[in-house]
Design an enzyme around this catalytic site. Structure first.
Site, PDB file in Angstrom:
ATOM      1  N   ARG A  50      -5.233  55.720  17.671  1.00  0.00           N
ATOM      2  CA  ARG A  50      -5.415  56.778  17.055  1.00  0.00           C
ATOM      3  C   ARG A  50      -4.365  56.835  15.875  1.00  0.00           C
ATOM      4  NH1 ARG A  50      -4.128  61.448  21.250  1.00  0.00           N
ATOM      5  NH2 ARG A  50      -5.987  60.082  22.283  1.00  0.00           N
ATOM      6  N   ASP A  52      -1.668  59.304  13.586  1.00  0.00           N
ATOM      7  CA  ASP A  52      -1.223  60.810  13.386  1.00  0.00           C
ATOM      8  C   ASP A  52      -1.801  61.170  12.080  1.00  0.00           C
ATOM      9  OD1 ASP A  52      -0.362  60.454  15.718  1.00  0.00           O
ATOM     10  OD2 ASP A  52       1.863  60.222  15.084  1.00  0.00           O
ATOM     11  N   ARG A 197       7.240  55.778  13.951  1.00  0.00           N
ATOM     12  CA  ARG A 197       7.995  56.991  13.368  1.00  0.00           C
ATOM     13  C   ARG A 197       9.386  57.185  13.810  1.00  0.00           C
ATOM     14  NH1 ARG A 197       3.771  61.419  12.571  1.00  0.00           N
ATOM     15  NH2 ARG A 197       5.503  62.469  11.529  1.00  0.00           N
TER      16      ARG A 197
END
Length: 251
Positions: A50, A52, A197
């Protein structure tokens, strides 16, 4: 069943991420709807992972099954591209073994994070603009070397996820310069949610002199997300490649 891998490129700016969500538009939803229209049947898609909200992809991978052979795969890819919105594109479709899995068979994933202090209208969607004056990228790369020493990256993981382990093996991590853009490239066998991140945000603090490399090691060893830096903005992050064993593909 006939199984296929598809490779997708997308600008994630207006999406809630790759995975279907009840209250937002996702890339997975757009792809499944295009496949259903092109093939006149529901076609569930299983992604390699996945991304974000706001994160981009150059080489996202997913698999889907069809009861009958798909026929001309380049033609199907072109048909899907006519159906998909302008910010999503199918790069290619490949036939694979019926037990091949886009998520579990991936050997490595590579992300890139882009930062620049220069205002450029042509890269505003995928480069995070920030002040880089006096940023010490050499010190940041010194900290990158420390990432190879560890496998438990709980300190860089989104809290309260459903994964069974926070262990990852990082194979490459480095900042390089491309013109007026600095690029952080990181490759690992797997990544935790928000991990890249969080690493980038912490490395930027090291580059600004707010943390030392020793403190970077200590926060990894603490296995505490609260010890790491603030996550960098989603817009600068792109999933660029996913590697698979060649024997999965039917040539």
């Amino acid at each position: 069943m006939n199984r296929y891998f598809t490779y997708i490129t997308y600008d994630g700016t207006r999406y809630c991420g790759w995975q279907r969500q009840p209250n937002g538009l996702s890339v997975q939803q757009e792809l499944e709807e295009a496949l259903a229209t092109a093939l006149q049947q529901p076609v569930p898609v299983v992604g390699a992972g996945r991304t974000d909200a706001g994160v981009h992809a150059v080489g996202m991978a997913a698999h889907f099954d069809l009861p009958e052979p798909a026929g001309d795969l380049p033609e199907l890819a072109e048909k899907l591209n006519r159906l998909l919105p302008c910010d999503i594109a199918v790069r290619n479709i490949a036939a694979v073994r019926d037990d091949a899995h886009a998520r579990f068979d991936a050997l490595a994933r590579t992300y890139k994070y882009y930062v620049s202090s220069v205002k450029n209208p042509f890269n505003r969607a995928w480069v995070c603009r920030m002040q880089l004056r006096n940023m010490d990228f050499g010190r940041m790369n010194e900290a990158c070397l420390a990432l190879y020493e560890y496998t438990d990256f709980t300190s860089f993981s989104k809290l309260h996820t459903d994964v069974k382990t926070n262990n990852c093996r990082i194979q490459h991590a480095e900042w390089t310069q491309e013109g007026d853009v600095w690029v952080f490239t990181i490759t690992a066998d797997r990544f935790l949610r928000n991990m890249v991140r969080a690493i980038v945000g912490t490395l930027l603090e090291i580059g600004r002199g707010k943390r030392t490399v020793d403190e970077f090691r200590q926060l990894i060893e603490a296995k505490d997300r609260c010890r790491a830096g603030t996550s960098a903005s989603a817009c600068g992050l792109s999933l660029v490649a996913i590697d698979y064993p060649d024997e999965l593909f039917i040539h």
